[in-house]
Write a protein that holds these residues in place. Sequence first.
Motif, short mmCIF file in Angstrom:
data_model
loop_
_atom_site.label_atom_id
_atom_site.label_comp_id
_atom_site.label_asym_id
_atom_site.label_seq_id
_atom_site.Cartn_x
_atom_site.Cartn_y
_atom_site.Cartn_z
N GLY A 1 10.07 -32.48 -25.99
CA GLY A 1 9.88 -31.98 -24.73
C GLY A 1 8.90 -32.66 -23.82
O GLY A 1 9.10 -33.00 -22.61
N VAL A 2 7.65 -32.79 -24.45
CA VAL A 2 6.63 -33.53 -23.65
C VAL A 2 6.91 -35.11 -23.62
O VAL A 2 6.78 -36.11 -22.75
CB VAL A 2 5.13 -33.76 -24.50
CG1 VAL A 2 5.30 -34.67 -25.83
CG2 VAL A 2 4.05 -34.14 -23.56
N ASP A 3 7.91 -35.55 -24.33
CA ASP A 3 8.65 -36.84 -24.46
C ASP A 3 10.09 -36.87 -23.64
O ASP A 3 10.99 -37.59 -23.93
CB ASP A 3 8.69 -37.62 -25.60
CG ASP A 3 9.45 -36.85 -26.64
OD1 ASP A 3 9.80 -35.66 -26.74
OD2 ASP A 3 9.54 -37.35 -27.84
N GLY A 4 10.30 -35.88 -22.72
CA GLY A 4 11.46 -35.24 -22.21
C GLY A 4 12.44 -34.37 -22.79
O GLY A 4 12.50 -34.44 -24.08
N ASN A 5 12.93 -33.68 -22.20
CA ASN A 5 13.76 -32.42 -22.79
C ASN A 5 15.11 -32.87 -22.99
O ASN A 5 15.97 -32.00 -23.54
CB ASN A 5 13.76 -31.41 -21.66
CG ASN A 5 12.51 -30.30 -21.89
OD1 ASN A 5 12.16 -29.90 -22.91
ND2 ASN A 5 11.86 -30.36 -20.81
N SER A 6 15.46 -34.03 -22.83
CA SER A 6 16.78 -34.41 -23.46
C SER A 6 16.63 -35.41 -24.80
O SER A 6 17.62 -36.28 -25.30
CB SER A 6 17.69 -35.23 -22.61
OG SER A 6 18.39 -34.28 -21.68
N THR A 7 15.36 -35.46 -25.28
CA THR A 7 15.18 -36.47 -26.53
C THR A 7 15.45 -35.71 -27.57
O THR A 7 14.55 -35.51 -28.55
CB THR A 7 13.55 -36.86 -26.48
OG1 THR A 7 13.24 -37.30 -25.15
CG2 THR A 7 13.27 -38.00 -27.31
N ILE A 8 17.11 -35.63 -27.81
CA ILE A 8 17.14 -35.23 -29.25
C ILE A 8 18.74 -35.51 -29.30
O ILE A 8 19.93 -34.73 -28.89
CB ILE A 8 17.11 -33.57 -29.21
CG1 ILE A 8 17.56 -33.08 -30.41
CG2 ILE A 8 17.56 -32.71 -28.06
CD1 ILE A 8 17.07 -31.50 -30.93
N PHE A 9 18.95 -36.70 -29.88
CA PHE A 9 20.42 -37.32 -29.86
C PHE A 9 20.69 -37.04 -31.37
O PHE A 9 20.99 -37.63 -32.24
CB PHE A 9 20.24 -38.78 -29.76
CG PHE A 9 20.12 -39.17 -28.23
CD1 PHE A 9 19.22 -38.44 -27.55
CD2 PHE A 9 20.80 -40.31 -27.80
CE1 PHE A 9 19.09 -38.76 -26.08
CE2 PHE A 9 20.47 -40.81 -26.59
CZ PHE A 9 19.59 -39.83 -25.79
N VAL A 10 21.04 -35.43 -31.59
CA VAL A 10 21.77 -35.38 -32.92
C VAL A 10 22.97 -34.47 -32.78
O VAL A 10 23.04 -33.93 -31.52
CB VAL A 10 20.76 -34.55 -33.83
CG1 VAL A 10 19.73 -35.37 -34.44
CG2 VAL A 10 19.95 -33.32 -32.92
N ALA A 11 23.73 -34.33 -33.58
CA ALA A 11 25.11 -33.38 -33.65
C ALA A 11 25.05 -31.98 -33.14
O ALA A 11 25.83 -31.54 -32.48
CB ALA A 11 26.02 -33.79 -34.82
N ASN A 12 24.13 -31.55 -33.64
CA ASN A 12 24.01 -29.90 -33.64
C ASN A 12 22.82 -29.54 -32.51
O ASN A 12 22.44 -28.28 -32.68
CB ASN A 12 23.77 -29.34 -34.99
CG ASN A 12 24.79 -29.42 -35.97
OD1 ASN A 12 25.78 -29.73 -35.44
ND2 ASN A 12 24.52 -29.06 -37.23
N SER A 13 22.69 -30.28 -31.73
CA SER A 13 21.83 -29.73 -30.49
C SER A 13 22.87 -29.55 -29.39
O SER A 13 23.59 -30.43 -28.91
CB SER A 13 21.01 -30.84 -29.91
OG SER A 13 20.53 -30.57 -28.79
N ILE A 14 23.17 -28.17 -29.29
CA ILE A 14 24.16 -27.62 -28.49
C ILE A 14 23.47 -26.93 -27.16
O ILE A 14 22.29 -26.80 -26.85
CB ILE A 14 25.07 -27.00 -29.19
CG1 ILE A 14 24.62 -25.82 -30.12
CG2 ILE A 14 25.87 -27.96 -30.15
CD1 ILE A 14 25.59 -25.05 -30.97
N GLN A 15 24.38 -25.72 -26.77
CA GLN A 15 24.03 -25.18 -25.50
C GLN A 15 22.83 -24.38 -25.59
O GLN A 15 21.96 -24.46 -24.78
CB GLN A 15 25.09 -24.23 -25.06
CG GLN A 15 24.92 -23.66 -23.81
CD GLN A 15 26.21 -22.93 -23.22
OE1 GLN A 15 27.33 -23.51 -23.36
NE2 GLN A 15 26.03 -21.89 -22.61
N ILE A 16 22.52 -23.60 -26.51
CA ILE A 16 21.18 -22.88 -26.63
C ILE A 16 20.36 -23.38 -27.74
O ILE A 16 19.26 -23.75 -27.55
CB ILE A 16 21.45 -21.24 -27.16
CG1 ILE A 16 22.34 -20.74 -25.97
CG2 ILE A 16 20.17 -20.77 -27.17
CD1 ILE A 16 22.54 -19.29 -26.05
N SER A 17 20.76 -23.56 -29.09
CA SER A 17 19.97 -23.96 -30.12
C SER A 17 20.05 -25.57 -30.50
O SER A 17 20.96 -26.02 -29.98
CB SER A 17 20.15 -23.22 -31.46
OG SER A 17 19.33 -23.59 -32.43
N ASP A 18 19.11 -26.16 -31.18
CA ASP A 18 19.09 -27.55 -31.54
C ASP A 18 19.36 -27.53 -32.99
O ASP A 18 19.73 -28.68 -33.59
CB ASP A 18 18.20 -28.18 -30.96
CG ASP A 18 17.77 -28.24 -29.59
OD1 ASP A 18 18.71 -28.53 -28.80
OD2 ASP A 18 16.69 -28.23 -29.22
#
Length: 441
Positions: free
Chosen positions: A322-339
């Motif tokens: 989040g502090v490093d950008g709210n798209s900084t999560i390149f994993v398969a199960n990061s979807i519409q609501i939950s990561d």
Amino acid sequence: MRVMKWSMIALAVAAGTSQFAMASSQDESKGFIEDQSLKLKTRFEYMNRDFKNGAGNGTSGTAGYRQDSGLSQLLTYESGFTQGTVGFGLDAMAMGSVKLDGGSGHRGNGLFANDSDGNPEKSQGKIGGAVKFRVSDTVLKYGQQFVASPVFATDDSRLLPEVATGTLITSKEIKGLELSAGRFTSLSKQTGMGRDSIGGLPDENGNGGKGLTNINIFGASYSFTDNFTGALAASDADDYFKKYYVNLNYTLPINDEQSLNFDFNGYHTKGESRGDLVDAIGDGTTGVDNNLWSLAAAYSIGAHKFTLAHQRSSGDNAYYYGVDGNSTIFVANSIQISDFVGRDERSWQARYDLNMKTYGVPGLSFMTRYVMGDHITTNGLGEGKENEWNAESKYVIQEGPAKDLSFRLRYAMYRSNGAYSGYSSDNNDTRLIVEYPLNIL
């Protein structure tokens, strides 16, 4: 991922530049004006989160749901590079949004900032620019920009994108190898008009922390073959954590109609042992110490694709970003609501995609997926569990005056048990996104 590895890659680039880079991008430059582009992207977004089982909209203090809609425009200008050994150029952006619907009682979807009275802003906007230099196939850019590194990625999931300020160097001197390094000093959130408006980790009293101070990022990706690629990345966010990332992606062609793809993503995040840093979901731990990985396998046959994925989180707390950008999560199960990145969480995904081009409707596609997570460690509340189902349809006009105009309908149903209800309330999430990209120059 040791520092020595990055040094060895850098030496390889220096040694191999003259041998492999025969005709560089700068050699082919046509000029500052000749290679310029001007693009306008118009986006309409409607978003509704309908809470269930008695849950209320905690942001506004009212029960029921969050609902708002708005219209945004993003104008981006990119010049070409001047000719010569060192090319010079300029990039600029201007963006704004207007509220079409949504009051203070139903705010909280992240489409608009709030004014001093707690009501969503009726309109907002910001501008930015960057200078850039190019030598051979290496580009240095300084100023406001969008970033898509797995360890520092600006988010564009609402009306306006996040914008980072800093320096980024990207080098493609050797065929198949891309290197990047950067230092960013501020990050403006999607609803924030200030240059450094993103929030940080809460302190020990639960108050919002300061935003990003400085973050250094490094990255390398290499195409071993046409079907096999790998990537490494690392970041150091001052006062927060160091983050390391690895990716391996392999596609096995079976025939002209069938293929198998395997995609592995992994993170290791280690924060400083400071007493004023607490875990993002409040499990009572200090600092940040997390390992997160996912492995997805996809089978494609004609218009159909079937995907199975498994993801695991381990360590002293959940994965934090989040502090490093709210798209900084390149994993398969990061979807519409939950990561699905809770402390010690294990999750499985089943997904199906359909491309209607095969059936005579080019531009129309469907997707549905289901993810189930369990084994989540909570703060004395027992095992946490969560699940989410998504369905999505998208249509892109293929030709004519409205070519590339797209319509995207997204639906999500999220549920969690009592032990994990503090993470996110049960809700049904509906979004309609209409987008029209226009190339002016």
